[in-house]
Design a protein around this motif. Structure first.
Motif, short mmCIF file in Angstrom:
data_model
loop_
_atom_site.label_atom_id
_atom_site.label_comp_id
_atom_site.label_asym_id
_atom_site.label_seq_id
_atom_site.Cartn_x
_atom_site.Cartn_y
_atom_site.Cartn_z
N UNK A 1 0.92 -1.14 0.03
CA UNK A 1 0.09 -0.07 0.14
C UNK A 1 0.87 1.45 -0.03
N UNK A 2 1.92 1.39 -0.37
CA UNK A 2 3.09 2.16 -0.60
C UNK A 2 2.15 3.51 -0.94
N UNK A 3 2.36 4.70 -0.49
CA UNK A 3 2.02 5.87 -1.18
C UNK A 3 2.54 6.25 -2.63
N UNK A 4 3.48 5.83 -3.15
CA UNK A 4 4.23 5.93 -4.13
C UNK A 4 3.37 5.09 -5.45
N UNK A 5 2.59 3.98 -4.87
CA UNK A 5 1.98 3.55 -5.85
C UNK A 5 0.96 4.14 -6.59
N UNK A 6 0.46 5.07 -6.14
CA UNK A 6 -0.25 6.09 -7.20
C UNK A 6 0.36 6.49 -8.59
N UNK A 7 1.78 6.57 -8.28
CA UNK A 7 2.42 7.13 -9.50
C UNK A 7 2.94 5.98 -10.13
N UNK A 8 2.45 4.70 -9.90
CA UNK A 8 2.93 3.33 -10.57
C UNK A 8 4.07 3.04 -10.12
N UNK B 1 7.44 14.77 5.73
CA UNK B 1 6.74 13.93 4.72
C UNK B 1 6.69 12.42 4.98
N UNK B 2 7.85 11.80 5.52
CA UNK B 2 7.77 10.33 6.07
C UNK B 2 6.92 10.31 6.95
N UNK B 3 6.69 11.02 7.86
CA UNK B 3 5.62 10.58 8.95
C UNK B 3 4.21 10.81 8.41
N UNK B 4 3.86 11.77 7.32
CA UNK B 4 2.87 11.81 6.70
C UNK B 4 2.41 10.64 5.92
N UNK B 5 3.52 9.96 5.10
CA UNK B 5 3.60 8.74 4.56
C UNK B 5 3.25 7.70 5.32
N UNK B 6 3.86 7.57 6.40
CA UNK B 6 3.65 6.63 7.44
C UNK B 6 2.14 6.39 8.02
N UNK B 7 1.61 7.74 8.09
CA UNK B 7 0.09 7.69 8.70
C UNK B 7 -0.82 7.14 7.44
N UNK B 8 -0.49 7.69 6.28
CA UNK B 8 -1.35 7.36 5.17
C UNK B 8 -1.32 6.01 4.95
#
Length: 154
Positions: free
Chosen positions: A46-53, A93-100
């Motif tokens: 579920x990595x947030x970067x998955x949105x960018x492929x 940004x890393x903590x925002x990604x962790x929460x997401x």
């Protein structure tokens, strides 16, 4: 105020450096290292970067996050002011990604609390440094009236 901000910066930097070192090495705590490997398999899905492929490899993802935490934590403690600000931004940004990521995994709120607290403390540090910086810039000064202006009123 400066002493409190400095203590918070050292505390956060040390915490992130230690967390990054734990992700990079199994020597700090073997059980935690094994648990991290299992968690990063889920995190990679579920990595947030998955949105960018981009679908990261779990081990590479863990290594990248570990190095980011370690280096940014160290720079937060001992780096010059500009690098402290950059590392604070990266950790935020890393903590925002962790929460997401945790929200995407539908984890309980109690699981998200450490990331939320770290994010809050990083933002508090950022705001505190910004406020202390603006106090230095804004100075009260007396404006002297040019003598030519005074003479015209006589």
């Amino acid at each position: 105020m400066a002493l409190l901000l400095g203590a918070l910066r050292v505390l956060l930097g040390g915490f992130f450096a230690l967390a990054g070192a734990a992700k990079l090495s199994g020597h700090i705590s073997a059980p935690v290292s094994e648990q991290m490997k299992a968690l990063f398999v889920q995190f990679a899905e579920v990595c947030p970067l998955k949105v960018f492929g981009y679908q990261p490899d779990p081990m590479s993802y863990q290594t990248a996050v570990g190095w980011l935490e370690l280096l940014a934590g160290l720079l937060l403690v001992v780096g010059p002011r500009m690098l402290q600000d950059i590392s604070n931004l990266l950790l935020t940004l890393l903590m925002m990604g962790a929460i997401l990521t945790l929200m995407s995994l539908k984890e309980s709120l109690s699981t998200c609390i450490p990331a939320i607290v770290c994010l809050g403390l990083l933002l508090l540090l950022d705001v505190g440094q910004l406020l202390s910086q603006t106090k230095k810039v804004v100075r009260r000064s007396r404006k002297k009236t040019p003598s030519a202006f005074k003479e015209s009123w006589k």
